[in-house]
Each structure stands twice: as structure tokens, then as C-alpha cells.
Motif scaffolding. Sequence first.
Motif, PDB file in Angstrom:
ATOM      1  N   ASP A 149       0.832  -1.211   0.000  1.00 40.53           N
ATOM      2  CA  ASP A 149       0.000   0.000   0.000  1.00 40.53           C
ATOM      3  C   ASP A 149       0.862   1.256   0.000  1.00 40.53           C
ATOM      4  N   ILE A 150       1.947   1.230   0.747  1.00 39.57           N
ATOM      5  CA  ILE A 150       2.851   2.384   0.781  1.00 39.57           C
ATOM      6  C   ILE A 150       3.500   2.570  -0.586  1.00 39.57           C
ATOM      7  N   ALA A 151       3.891   1.472  -1.208  1.00 39.63           N
ATOM      8  CA  ALA A 151       4.465   1.541  -2.558  1.00 39.63           C
ATOM      9  C   ALA A 151       3.481   2.214  -3.510  1.00 39.63           C
ATOM     10  N   ASN A 152       2.205   1.831  -3.435  1.00 39.47           N
ATOM     11  CA  ASN A 152       1.178   2.457  -4.284  1.00 39.47           C
ATOM     12  C   ASN A 152       1.019   3.939  -3.976  1.00 39.47           C
ATOM     13  N   GLU A 153       1.114   4.297  -2.702  1.00 39.49           N
ATOM     14  CA  GLU A 153       0.976   5.709  -2.289  1.00 39.49           C
ATOM     15  C   GLU A 153       2.058   6.603  -2.893  1.00 39.49           C
ATOM     16  N   VAL A 154       3.212   6.003  -3.187  1.00 38.91           N
ATOM     17  CA  VAL A 154       4.301   6.798  -3.760  1.00 38.91           C
ATOM     18  C   VAL A 154       4.548   6.451  -5.229  1.00 38.91           C
ATOM     19  N   GLY A 155       3.507   5.911  -5.879  1.00 36.23           N
ATOM     20  CA  GLY A 155       3.540   5.752  -7.326  1.00 36.23           C
ATOM     21  C   GLY A 155       4.154   4.479  -7.875  1.00 36.23           C
ATOM     22  N   TYR A 156       4.325   3.470  -7.041  1.00 36.96           N
ATOM     23  CA  TYR A 156       4.871   2.197  -7.517  1.00 36.96           C
ATOM     24  C   TYR A 156       3.784   1.142  -7.502  1.00 36.96           C
ATOM     25  N   GLU A 157       3.501   0.573  -8.669  1.00 38.23           N
ATOM     26  CA  GLU A 157       2.534  -0.506  -8.748  1.00 38.23           C
ATOM     27  C   GLU A 157       3.149  -1.812  -8.277  1.00 38.23           C
ATOM     28  N   ASN A 158       4.460  -1.907  -8.395  1.00 41.91           N
ATOM     29  CA  ASN A 158       5.181  -3.122  -8.046  1.00 41.91           C
ATOM     30  C   ASN A 158       5.955  -2.890  -6.746  1.00 41.91           C
ATOM     31  N   ALA A 159       5.584  -3.609  -5.694  1.00 43.22           N
ATOM     32  CA  ALA A 159       6.240  -3.441  -4.391  1.00 43.22           C
ATOM     33  C   ALA A 159       7.708  -3.851  -4.438  1.00 43.22           C
ATOM     34  N   SER A 160       8.049  -4.805  -5.295  1.00 40.89           N
ATOM     35  CA  SER A 160       9.453  -5.222  -5.418  1.00 40.89           C
ATOM     36  C   SER A 160      10.308  -4.096  -5.992  1.00 40.89           C
ATOM     37  N   LYS A 161       9.781  -3.432  -6.993  1.00 39.00           N
ATOM     38  CA  LYS A 161      10.507  -2.294  -7.587  1.00 39.00           C
ATOM     39  C   LYS A 161      10.670  -1.187  -6.543  1.00 39.00           C
ATOM     40  N   PHE A 162       9.610  -0.905  -5.805  1.00 39.27           N
ATOM     41  CA  PHE A 162       9.668   0.091  -4.732  1.00 39.27           C
ATOM     42  C   PHE A 162      10.732  -0.292  -3.710  1.00 39.27           C
ATOM     43  N   SER A 163      10.734  -1.549  -3.282  1.00 43.50           N
ATOM     44  CA  SER A 163      11.703  -2.014  -2.286  1.00 43.50           C
ATOM     45  C   SER A 163      13.139  -1.870  -2.795  1.00 43.50           C
ATOM     46  N   ALA A 164      13.353  -2.143  -4.072  1.00 46.29           N
ATOM     47  CA  ALA A 164      14.693  -2.021  -4.650  1.00 46.29           C
ATOM     48  C   ALA A 164      15.145  -0.561  -4.659  1.00 46.29           C
ATOM     49  N   VAL A 165      14.263   0.337  -5.059  1.00 47.81           N
ATOM     50  CA  VAL A 165      14.590   1.773  -5.081  1.00 47.81           C
ATOM     51  C   VAL A 165      14.811   2.270  -3.652  1.00 47.81           C
TER      52      VAL A 165
END
Length: 185
Positions: A149-165
Motif C-alpha cells: 500500500d505504501i508503494a502504491n501511495e508513492v507511485g509504484y505498482e510493483n512493491a518489489s521495484k519500490f523495495s529495490a529503489v
Amino acid sequence: MKQFFGEGKLFGSFNQSEDYFFLKSDFIKNFFDSLLIPDISDSLLFLRLKAIELLLYLSSERATKDIISKQKISIEKIGILRDIQIYLDNNLDRKISLTFLSNNFHISESKLEYLFKDTYGITIHDYFLIQKIDYACQMLKNTNNKITDIANEVGYENASKFSAVFKNRKLLTPREYRYLNKIIN
């Protein structure tokens, strides 16, 4: 300042009633970077010498050339940059391209890139990414929302991509960051 530097001729050339500003130059950047050196910067003599160095620079031809060589930014352009910054801050959940900003704020892409970096010291992309990660950090600290949900809040549809960034920026995964902040608080 007279008490700190004395009544020297150099100090007398700076009128206290006028407004002065620091310009952005390599000298100014290096000057302030040198103040961050531990141990040396604690010395009163060192600080006095650095202050004299700054005053000499500001009264020199070199400072004048640095001022003249800087591109003047109009009030209108400053307003546009501020509007873009506010827009980015309020739309962290979106993917926003330079082309989109350029078209919507009526400024060329190259001019926008140059002015933003010159004004804020970082690219638009880096600024937007920092804002997203900072917002995600606040959410990780202050909520129990799922990382997806946090990943989506900051514009990432993919939580894995968010986690990597996130890990690339903070050197911790979002889960590790949350865990450490829960322990500390």
C-alpha cells in the motif's frame, strides 16, 4: 562582527545597513565545505581566517565575475519552478515525466531541467524520488500500512521495484527500516 574581526580596513568596506546575499559559486561551495572539517573548524583562529577569506572574496573581481556570469532567472521562472515543486510534492503517487511538466507549465524541457538543477541543486527526477522516499519513510514509521500500500501511495505498482529503489536510497529494505524505527521509538 566588528567585535569578532576588529576595526580593520577590510571590515569597513562592508556597510552593515545594506542587504548582502551569497551567490552560488564554486568558491562559496568549497568555502562552506571546508567549515565541515572536524577539529580544524573548532579553532577560533581558523574561523577568523575563513571569515576574512570570505570577505576578501566578496570584495574581489572574482565574485563580481561570478555574479555577472550567472544567468538571471526572472520572477516568472522562479514562480514556475515553485509551482512545479508544489505540484510534485502533491502528486507523489503519480508517474510524472519531464515532458508532462514542460507542457503543463509552458517551459521547454531543456530550460526546465537547467533551471531546476541550478535552483535546487538536483535534477527534477532526483528531487521527486527523494520526496517519494521521504514520504514512504514517514508512512513506514507512523502507520501499520502494508508495504504494498505504501508503494502504491508513492507511485509504484510493483512493491518489489519500490523495495529495490528504497534499499538503493536508504540501504535498508522498507521492512528493515520500519523494524528499526519501531525499536528506536
